[in-house]
Design a protein around this motif. Structure first.
Motif, PDB file in Angstrom:
ATOM      1  N   ASP A  71       0.860  -1.181   0.000  1.00 47.11           N
ATOM      2  CA  ASP A  71       0.000   0.000   0.000  1.00 47.11           C
ATOM      3  C   ASP A  71       0.896   1.231   0.000  1.00 47.11           C
ATOM      4  O   ASP A  71       1.689   1.418   0.926  1.00 47.11           O
ATOM      5  CB  ASP A  71      -0.896  -0.018   1.248  1.00 47.11           C
ATOM      6  CG  ASP A  71      -1.897   1.126   1.239  1.00 47.11           C
ATOM      7  OD1 ASP A  71      -1.578   2.202   0.677  1.00 47.11           O
ATOM      8  OD2 ASP A  71      -2.984   0.956   1.812  1.00 47.11           O
ATOM      9  N   PRO A  72       0.792   2.085  -1.054  1.00 50.54           N
ATOM     10  CA  PRO A  72       1.679   3.245  -1.106  1.00 50.54           C
ATOM     11  C   PRO A  72       1.478   4.197   0.082  1.00 50.54           C
ATOM     12  O   PRO A  72       2.400   4.925   0.439  1.00 50.54           O
ATOM     13  CB  PRO A  72       1.324   3.938  -2.419  1.00 50.54           C
ATOM     14  CG  PRO A  72       0.257   3.147  -3.072  1.00 50.54           C
ATOM     15  CD  PRO A  72      -0.107   1.985  -2.205  1.00 50.54           C
ATOM     16  N   GLN A  73       0.295   4.176   0.679  1.00 49.34           N
ATOM     17  CA  GLN A  73       0.018   5.062   1.817  1.00 49.34           C
ATOM     18  C   GLN A  73       0.708   4.599   3.092  1.00 49.34           C
ATOM     19  O   GLN A  73       1.244   5.384   3.854  1.00 49.34           O
ATOM     20  CB  GLN A  73      -1.500   5.120   2.092  1.00 49.34           C
ATOM     21  CG  GLN A  73      -2.307   5.732   0.983  1.00 49.34           C
ATOM     22  CD  GLN A  73      -1.968   7.199   0.776  1.00 49.34           C
ATOM     23  OE1 GLN A  73      -1.755   7.942   1.730  1.00 49.34           O
ATOM     24  NE2 GLN A  73      -1.870   7.609  -0.476  1.00 49.34           N
ATOM     25  N   THR A  74       0.661   3.296   3.347  1.00 52.47           N
ATOM     26  CA  THR A  74       1.134   2.783   4.635  1.00 52.47           C
ATOM     27  C   THR A  74       2.481   2.066   4.528  1.00 52.47           C
ATOM     28  O   THR A  74       3.133   1.845   5.555  1.00 52.47           O
ATOM     29  CB  THR A  74       0.128   1.763   5.199  1.00 52.47           C
ATOM     30  OG1 THR A  74       0.055   0.664   4.275  1.00 52.47           O
ATOM     31  CG2 THR A  74      -1.256   2.367   5.366  1.00 52.47           C
ATOM     32  N   GLU A 128      -0.663  -0.860  -7.859  1.00 50.77           N
ATOM     33  CA  GLU A 128      -0.540  -0.217  -6.541  1.00 50.77           C
ATOM     34  C   GLU A 128      -0.985   1.235  -6.570  1.00 50.77           C
ATOM     35  O   GLU A 128      -1.669   1.706  -5.677  1.00 50.77           O
ATOM     36  CB  GLU A 128       0.890  -0.368  -6.025  1.00 50.77           C
ATOM     37  CG  GLU A 128       1.173  -1.832  -5.682  1.00 50.77           C
ATOM     38  CD  GLU A 128       2.610  -2.140  -5.298  1.00 50.77           C
ATOM     39  OE1 GLU A 128       3.491  -1.276  -5.512  1.00 50.77           O
ATOM     40  OE2 GLU A 128       2.839  -3.253  -4.792  1.00 50.77           O
ATOM     41  N   ARG A 129      -0.554   1.979  -7.607  1.00 51.06           N
ATOM     42  CA  ARG A 129      -1.041   3.349  -7.783  1.00 51.06           C
ATOM     43  C   ARG A 129      -2.022   3.300  -8.946  1.00 51.06           C
ATOM     44  O   ARG A 129      -1.673   3.570 -10.089  1.00 51.06           O
ATOM     45  CB  ARG A 129       0.123   4.303  -8.056  1.00 51.06           C
ATOM     46  CG  ARG A 129       1.041   4.447  -6.851  1.00 51.06           C
ATOM     47  CD  ARG A 129       2.245   5.316  -7.155  1.00 51.06           C
ATOM     48  NE  ARG A 129       3.271   5.167  -6.120  1.00 51.06           N
ATOM     49  CZ  ARG A 129       3.252   5.809  -4.959  1.00 51.06           C
ATOM     50  NH1 ARG A 129       2.298   6.689  -4.692  1.00 51.06           N
ATOM     51  NH2 ARG A 129       4.207   5.602  -4.066  1.00 51.06           N
ATOM     52  N   ASN A 132      -7.089   7.034  -9.336  1.00 51.31           N
ATOM     53  CA  ASN A 132      -6.895   8.106  -8.349  1.00 51.31           C
ATOM     54  C   ASN A 132      -5.809   7.779  -7.338  1.00 51.31           C
ATOM     55  O   ASN A 132      -5.889   8.168  -6.174  1.00 51.31           O
ATOM     56  CB  ASN A 132      -8.212   8.386  -7.595  1.00 51.31           C
ATOM     57  CG  ASN A 132      -9.303   8.847  -8.529  1.00 51.31           C
ATOM     58  OD1 ASN A 132      -9.004   9.508  -9.532  1.00 51.31           O
ATOM     59  ND2 ASN A 132     -10.531   8.498  -8.245  1.00 51.31           N
ATOM     60  N   GLY A 133      -4.809   7.016  -7.767  1.00 52.87           N
ATOM     61  CA  GLY A 133      -3.695   6.677  -6.880  1.00 52.87           C
ATOM     62  C   GLY A 133      -4.007   5.595  -5.865  1.00 52.87           C
ATOM     63  O   GLY A 133      -3.185   5.281  -5.013  1.00 52.87           O
ATOM     64  N   THR A 134      -5.209   5.005  -5.969  1.00 45.90           N
ATOM     65  CA  THR A 134      -5.640   3.988  -5.008  1.00 45.90           C
ATOM     66  C   THR A 134      -5.336   2.592  -5.549  1.00 45.90           C
ATOM     67  O   THR A 134      -5.506   2.360  -6.751  1.00 45.90           O
ATOM     68  CB  THR A 134      -7.173   4.104  -4.795  1.00 45.90           C
ATOM     69  OG1 THR A 134      -7.449   5.459  -4.469  1.00 45.90           O
ATOM     70  CG2 THR A 134      -7.663   3.206  -3.689  1.00 45.90           C
ATOM     71  N   ASP A 168      -8.477   0.859   3.587  1.00 48.60           N
ATOM     72  CA  ASP A 168      -7.139   0.239   3.676  1.00 48.60           C
ATOM     73  C   ASP A 168      -7.107  -1.211   3.203  1.00 48.60           C
ATOM     74  O   ASP A 168      -6.352  -2.026   3.738  1.00 48.60           O
ATOM     75  CB  ASP A 168      -6.595   0.322   5.106  1.00 48.60           C
ATOM     76  CG  ASP A 168      -6.319   1.754   5.534  1.00 48.60           C
ATOM     77  OD1 ASP A 168      -5.966   2.570   4.656  1.00 48.60           O
ATOM     78  OD2 ASP A 168      -6.481   2.058   6.725  1.00 48.60           O
ATOM     79  N   SER A 358       9.633  -0.061   0.966  1.00 46.37           N
ATOM     80  CA  SER A 358       8.462  -0.583   1.690  1.00 46.37           C
ATOM     81  C   SER A 358       8.825  -0.767   3.163  1.00 46.37           C
ATOM     82  O   SER A 358       9.999  -0.803   3.529  1.00 46.37           O
ATOM     83  CB  SER A 358       8.020  -1.906   1.076  1.00 46.37           C
ATOM     84  OG  SER A 358       9.015  -2.876   1.287  1.00 46.37           O
ATOM     85  N   ARG A 359       7.812  -0.876   3.987  1.00 43.06           N
ATOM     86  CA  ARG A 359       8.029  -0.902   5.441  1.00 43.06           C
ATOM     87  C   ARG A 359       8.985  -2.025   5.857  1.00 43.06           C
ATOM     88  O   ARG A 359       9.971  -1.797   6.560  1.00 43.06           O
ATOM     89  CB  ARG A 359       6.672  -1.057   6.139  1.00 43.06           C
ATOM     90  CG  ARG A 359       6.684  -0.860   7.634  1.00 43.06           C
ATOM     91  CD  ARG A 359       6.380   0.568   8.053  1.00 43.06           C
ATOM     92  NE  ARG A 359       4.972   0.895   7.896  1.00 43.06           N
ATOM     93  CZ  ARG A 359       4.041   0.777   8.864  1.00 43.06           C
ATOM     94  NH1 ARG A 359       4.374   0.335  10.060  1.00 43.06           N
ATOM     95  NH2 ARG A 359       2.793   1.117   8.635  1.00 43.06           N
TER      96      ARG A 359
END
Ligand SMILES: *[C@@H]1O[C@H](CO)[C@@H](O)[C@H](O)[C@H]1NC(C)=O
Ligand SMILES: *[C@@H]1O[C@H](CO)[C@@H](O)[C@H](O)[C@H]1NC(C)=O
Ligand SMILES: *[C@@H]1O[C@H](CO)[C@@H](O)[C@H](O)[C@H]1NC(C)=O
Ligand SMILES: *[C@@H]1O[C@H](CO)[C@@H](O)[C@H](O)[C@H]1NC(C)=O
Ligand SMILES: *[C@@H]1O[C@H](CO)[C@@H](O)[C@H](O)[C@H]1NC(C)=O
Ligand SMILES: *[C@@H]1O[C@H](CO)[C@@H](O)[C@H](O)[C@H]1NC(C)=O
Ligand SMILES: *[C@@H]1O[C@H](CO)[C@@H](O)[C@H](O)[C@H]1NC(C)=O
Ligand SMILES: *[C@@H]1O[C@H](CO)[C@@H](O)[C@H](O)[C@H]1NC(C)=O
Ligand SMILES: *[C@@H]1O[C@H](CO)[C@@H](O)[C@H](O)[C@H]1NC(C)=O
Ligand SMILES: *[C@@H]1O[C@H](CO)[C@@H](O)[C@H](O)[C@H]1NC(C)=O
Ligand SMILES: *[C@@H]1O[C@H](CO)[C@@H](O)[C@H](O)[C@H]1NC(C)=O
Ligand SMILES: *[C@@H]1O[C@H](CO)[C@@H](O)[C@H](O)[C@H]1NC(C)=O
Length: 626
Positions: A71-74, A128-129, A132-134, A168, A358-359
């Motif tokens: 997830d690009p956000q998290t 992944e993107r 709308n980037g989601t 999410d 990534s995390r």
């Protein structure tokens, strides 16, 4: 025929056991002979073979891994899988060691039953993107069953549709429009058309003269009378199109039906239909879009397509090769190919490029990687009448693996020159060549965590050994990782060497390398006493081709050392060898005391290095127990 569950066999469909319940609180005696397990109380076998460190749902039946993404956000990695025949579920991880279910009770984030997918949701992959980037899912929406390469294809049965991540990734909401890839290529009589795998690749951009960063998908299948294929599509148009329009580019890869990379067996058979195709590029460190092109495919075949049960086979293969423009179309041609996992229950690998940003990778310092998860079917593709209600779960994924290009300097002889699961990367003037092959290792984070968090570490002295010598101390559980190395004096005097594990008076599992057919073998004929009262217990020997090359020694040449990493996690046994071979299988060992380990060496003694066992593994699902 293909049922609700993907890969449901043509032969029969396992039903959940109902009735025949003896008691709710059956306490099971693992010192006594196993009963007919289908007569026990629901849930009573939940722990018996359950893995601790693998990805599987809280309960129920797992299918193909798929729909993974970061997830690009998290920055969290989402691992997905088909679940329960109704949809797809998943979990997040920030270290590939522990996982958190996306939904309580592993409930699905997408279920079949919409306009595009009234019958089933099959595998998909995530941009992944995306819109709308989601994160945006492209998946196979199923309208008709059965679908099977052995029968005529019903038009419109498999289409490809979109859904967008909400909350999410706990829910993927289907778009309010029809399939974005509504049919196979014009007038192509397909054997299958499913499992879209999305990717970007600058090498394809430049071959096709597309804009950098174009989104592509391959779709797996084949053609009746032709053979297995991967069909290539490119997203057509700009961002405002929202991935609704896909241009058919061509049959990126096609093999003739019922053929193989080599009859010597280094890469199984291509079969009649491909499934679950993945596309990626690797270099010596890991994922690199400019690197060598690889694909992994599930190959479906039978020697007798009219009565496919006669030799019904699925194999999880990999191939690397060159892409070029042939007669105006982009074509892939393998330069080497092999088996991703030689276990007959291991299938449907689904991978994803995982960036160093990534995390998990930031924590471990890993470079850009391509990680893949395989499925280990729990009822042999729906053909076994396993005690599902008693166990409450069926099947698992295998530990994630990191893939990269691996190199090995070997003596330049006929062993190196044969067409196999390797290619010659460089020739030297000192009598050696450098071979390149696909390297695969258990992902660094879980492997390191199993070692650093072990609740006991056993070191068994190696030395010259012959068969029968038992370890001084055995593991106290059936959850551990073991490493061992074996050095052979020559190719001719030792016939086989390895280890017996999960051994007791009445059960044993033999894992050994056999020179006569250059195979790594897992002999399950005496693995489980349950076979006497349970006809679903498989005892077939597992085996896969593995060549040990001649390598330069201190003086002269020697046979390459066999380095074994074995993970025992409940009923799952994963055998990894020399970073380039894997064989995973189920071992339904019953007796409490079937935990001993013994050396195997026949023909002559061989030199074992010290064997280390890290016990305990790690509970991958700490939040489920609360
Ligand atoms: C699994 O599938 C069955 C039958 O289709 C359904 O009744 C059940 O609710 C599903 N369970 C989950 C957890 O999705
Ligand atoms: C899961 O269940 C817990 C407790 O019942 C609840 O607080 C939580 O919101 C649920 N989570 C989801 C994602 O539904
Ligand atoms: C996801 O959300 C949509 C819109 O609220 C809903 O219709 C759908 O049932 C949800 N899907 C799942 C699997 O819960
Ligand atoms: C497609 O192949 C199937 C299986 O061989 C055959 O039965 C069918 O007639 C073919 N359809 C067309 C349109 O050629
Ligand atoms: C496309 O990408 C490649 C590699 O990422 C780069 O070398 C090239 O300059 C890019 N071309 C354009 C037109 O941006
Ligand atoms: C496929 O090839 C195998 C091995 O060459 C052969 O035995 C078998 O008959 C072939 N099957 C078909 C349907 O052509
Ligand atoms: C290219 O197309 C021509 C004409 O259709 C054909 O004869 C030839 O075999 C093709 N070449 C390759 C490499 O496929
Ligand atoms: C046992 O499980 C089966 C299948 O899930 C179910 O139909 C049956 O009602 C259960 N029996 C009991 C006693 O709970
Ligand atoms: C597993 O157990 C859960 C919780 O008791 C139950 O809801 C579910 O139906 C069971 N599933 C199977 C396949 O036994
Ligand atoms: C042979 O040459 C290659 C390339 O220079 C080198 O990597 C390798 O170590 C050499 N092997 C021996 C045995 O000298
Ligand atoms: C293995 O065979 C070689 C000759 O091929 C012989 O020199 C050697 O002594 C043998 N080693 C053992 C341990 O039997
Ligand atoms: C075990 O019990 C089940 C359920 O009663 C029955 O269907 C099956 O035939 C039995 N299996 C054997 C090997 O006796």
């Amino acid at each position: 025929m293909r049922g609700m569950y993907k890969h449901a066999s043509v032969a029969l469909f396992a039903k959940l056991a109902t009735g025949h319940i003896i008691s709710h609180q059956a306490s099971i005696d693992y010192a006594g002979a196993p009963p007919n397990l289908s007569t026990l109380a629901n849930f009573s076998l939940f722990q018996t073979w359950r893995p601790r460190s693998h990805v599987l749902p809280a309960f129920g039946q797992i299918g193909d891994p798929c729909m993974h993404y970061t997830d690009p956000q998290t920055g969290l990695f989402h691992v997905g899988y088909l679940y329960n025949g109704t949809g797809a579920s998943g979990a997040t991880t920030e270290d590939f060691v522990t996982y958190t279910d996306l939904n309580n009770k592993s409930a699905n984030f997408i279920v079949a039953g919409g306009k595009n997918d009234p019958v089933a949701v099959f595998d998909g992959s995530v941009i992944e993107r995306g819109i709308n980037g989601t994160p945006t899912l492209l998946y196979t929406s199923v309208s008709y069953l059965p679908i099977q390469w052995t029968v005529a294809y019903v038009k419109g049965s498999e289409t490809q549709s979109l859904a967008i991540a909400r909350d999410d990734g706990r829910n993927f909401t289907k778009l309010e429009h029809g399939p974005v890839i509504p049919s196979p290529p014009f007038a192509v009589n397909v054997t299958g058309f499913r499992d879209p795998f999305v990717f970007q690749n600058p090498q394809v951009d430049s071959l096709l003269k597309k804009t950098n960063g174009t989104e592509y998908t391959i779709i797996s299948g084949g053609t009746h009378g032709g053979g297995p294929s991967l069909f290539l599509y490119a997203h057509y148009g700009d961002e405002s199109d929202n991935f609704k329009t896909w241009e058919y580019i061509g049959e990126w890869w096609h093999e003739k039906a019922n053929t193989t990379w080599t009859e010597a067996g280094w890469a199984g058979r291509w079969g009649f239909n491909f499934e679950v195709g993945n596309y990626f590029a690797l270099d010596k460190d890991g994922y690199n879009p400019q690197g060598e092109i690889f694909t992994t495919v599930g190959a479906e075949w039978s020697f007798d397509p009219i009565v496919p049960q006669v030799s019904d086979n699925r194999e999880m293969l990999w191939a690397a090769g060159k892409q070029s423009i042939v007669n105006g179309s982009i074509k892939f041609e393998p330069t080497m190919a092999g088996s991703l996992d030689a276990g007959r229950s291991a299938y449907a690998a689904a991978g994803k490029a995982v960036a160093s940003s990534s995390r998990a990778s930031q924590k471990s310092g890993a470079p850009d990687r391509f990680l893949t998860y395989l499925w280990l079917t729990g009822d042999f593709y729906g053909t076994l009448n396993t005690p599902k209600a008693q166990q409450n779960w069926t099947g698992s994924l295998l530990l994630p693996r990191e893939l990269r290009v691996g190199c090995l300097n070997v003596i330049d002889n006929e062993l190196a020159r044969e067409r196999g699961a390797w290619r010659i990367d460089a020739e030297h003037d000192n009598g050696t060549v450098t071979l390149a092959t696909l390297h695969q290792k258990i992902a660094r984070e879980p492997l390191a965590a199993f070692k650093s968090n072990a609740n006991a570490v056993i070191t068994q002295a190696g030395g010259l050994r012959s068969s029968g010598a038992t370890f001084d101390r055995s593991p106290s559980s059936k959850h551990y990782v073991l490493s061992a190395s074996i050095t052979f004096p020559s190719r001719s005097n030792c016939t086989m060497a390895g280890l017996e594990i999960l051994s007791g008076d009445l059960e044993t599992t033999r894992i050994y390398y056999q020179f006569s057919n250059e195979s790594l073998i897992v002999d399950r004929s005496r693995s489980s006493a349950a076979v006497a009262t349970n006809d679903w217990v498989m005892t077939e020997t597992e085996s896969g081709k593995l060549r040990l090359f001649d390598v330069p020694g201190v003086i002269g040449t020697k046979v390459e050392t066999l380095d074994l990493t074995i993970v025992v996690d409940g009923g799952i046994v994963e055998v990894h060898v020399n970073d380039r071979f894997a064989l995973s299988t189920w071992i339904w060992s019953w007796y409490e005391d079937s935990k001993n380990i013994r050396f195997i060496a026949e023909g002559s003694e061989v030199e074992f290095g010290n064997v280390t066992i890290w016990e305990g593994l790690i509970d991958a699902w700490p939040e489920r127990s609360t």
